[in-house]
Scaffold this active site. Structure first.
Site, short mmCIF file in Angstrom:
data_model
loop_
_atom_site.label_atom_id
_atom_site.label_comp_id
_atom_site.label_asym_id
_atom_site.label_seq_id
_atom_site.Cartn_x
_atom_site.Cartn_y
_atom_site.Cartn_z
CD GLU A 190 -2.51 1.37 2.66
OE1 GLU A 190 -2.99 0.36 3.19
OE2 GLU A 190 -2.60 2.50 3.16
CG ASN B 130 -5.69 -5.44 9.54
OD1 ASN B 130 -6.44 -5.96 10.35
ND2 ASN B 130 -5.56 -5.91 8.31
#
Ligand code: SF4
Length: 288
Positions: A128, A229
């Site tokens: 990302e 995450n």
């Protein structure tokens, strides 16, 4: 006394991941005779990757030079160069970049266009972050990726030399990573613009998990160790409560003693953890 087992409301697939998994399956069902493949793992979960493979959706790490079919961009996004390479190689592109990741890319571009020295808070090697950086680099070169204050200190003079400093954040970062960076930048920059681009799903998940950890004697985080995450969740919770991080129910065996001692267990899971994996963990804990 029987154990109290509680599952966090915000656990498992986030909307960006759900959208990516559902769309890619629909895409293959609508195009059974076309090659459908994903460049890089759609999400960091081997169970999901295997399921997609069983449906004929391949995960590839390198783009073939020539070919046909549909190439899917995963929720992390990809650099503009990758998009060009896919089209030039003859493939059709289906872009499943999460809308929240797109927002970070747009904000990064805007800050660079407005003359800010751009700092991307996140892990430089994460796909990302690579895509955010590459998108912004089309509009300027004053860009730096940092995941802590010590990395920023290596370019302190450069930051001081810029009138305007802008910050965007990898969507799955912890707020506790961003806060000291903002504090440091405030002390050395003349004008600072911070876009807190940690996504809503991550914030809700982390906040709820922290609250659960306060009232539980054991937290179980379920999800891949490759998932940013999920590992962030486990790191946050380890500071609050006894926490174990497992990829699936099979790993519960390793922690048998800890689990036996706990009466109040709460479970949370990363954005890339499928519901069935979470259910299996709960069932095993309940003795099923
Ligand atoms: S974690 Fe946030 S940014 Fe990432 S896919 Fe899910 S909703 Fe999108």
């Amino acid at each position: 006394m029987s154990k109290k087992i509680k599952l966090a409301k915000h656990s498992g697939f986030c909307y960006g991941v759900k959208r990516a998994v559902e769309t890619v399956k629909k895409l293959k069902a609508q195009n059974p005779n076309k090659n459908v493949f994903i460049l890089g793992e759609l999400i960091h979960n081997s169970h999901v990757i295997k399921e997609l493979e069983s449906l004929g959706i391949k995960t590839i790490s390198e783009l073939p030079q020539k070919g046909d079919g549909i190439c899917v961009i995963r929720s992390h996004g990809a650099s503009p160069e990758i998009f060009e390479q896919i089209t030039n190689a003859g493939f059709e592109v289906v872009d499943l970049t999460c809308p929240d990741v797109k927002k970070v890319q747009k904000k990064a571009i805007q800050l660079v266009q407005e003359g800010y020295f751009l700092i991307i808070v996140g892990k430089a090697e994460h796909p990302e972050v690579i895509a955010i950086k590459a998108s912004a680099e089309r509009f300027g070169s004053n860009i730096f990726v940092a995941s802590d204050v010590s990395q920023l200190k290596t370019i302190e003079q450069k930051i001081k030399d810029h009138k305007k400093v802008g910050v965007v954040v990898q969507t799955t970062q912890r707020i506790t990573t961003l806060n000291p960076i903002v504090e440091y930048l405030t002390s050395i920059s003349k004008e600072l613009m911070v876009a807190n681009t940690i996504c809503n799903s991550t914030t809700l998940r982390q906040n709820e998990a922290k609250e659960l950890a306060e009232e539980s004697d054991l937290m179980i985080v379920v999800g891949s160790r490759k998932s940013a995450n999920t590992t962030h969740l486990a790191e946050i919770l380890k500071g609050i409560s006894n926490t174990i991080h497992i990829e699936d129910d099979k790993e519960l065996k390793t922690y048998e003693d800890i689990i036996l001692d706990a009466n109040n267990i709460s479970i949370t899971a990363g954005a890339s953890t499928p519901e069935t994996i979470i259910e299996n963990v709960i069932n095993k804990l309940k003795g099923g």
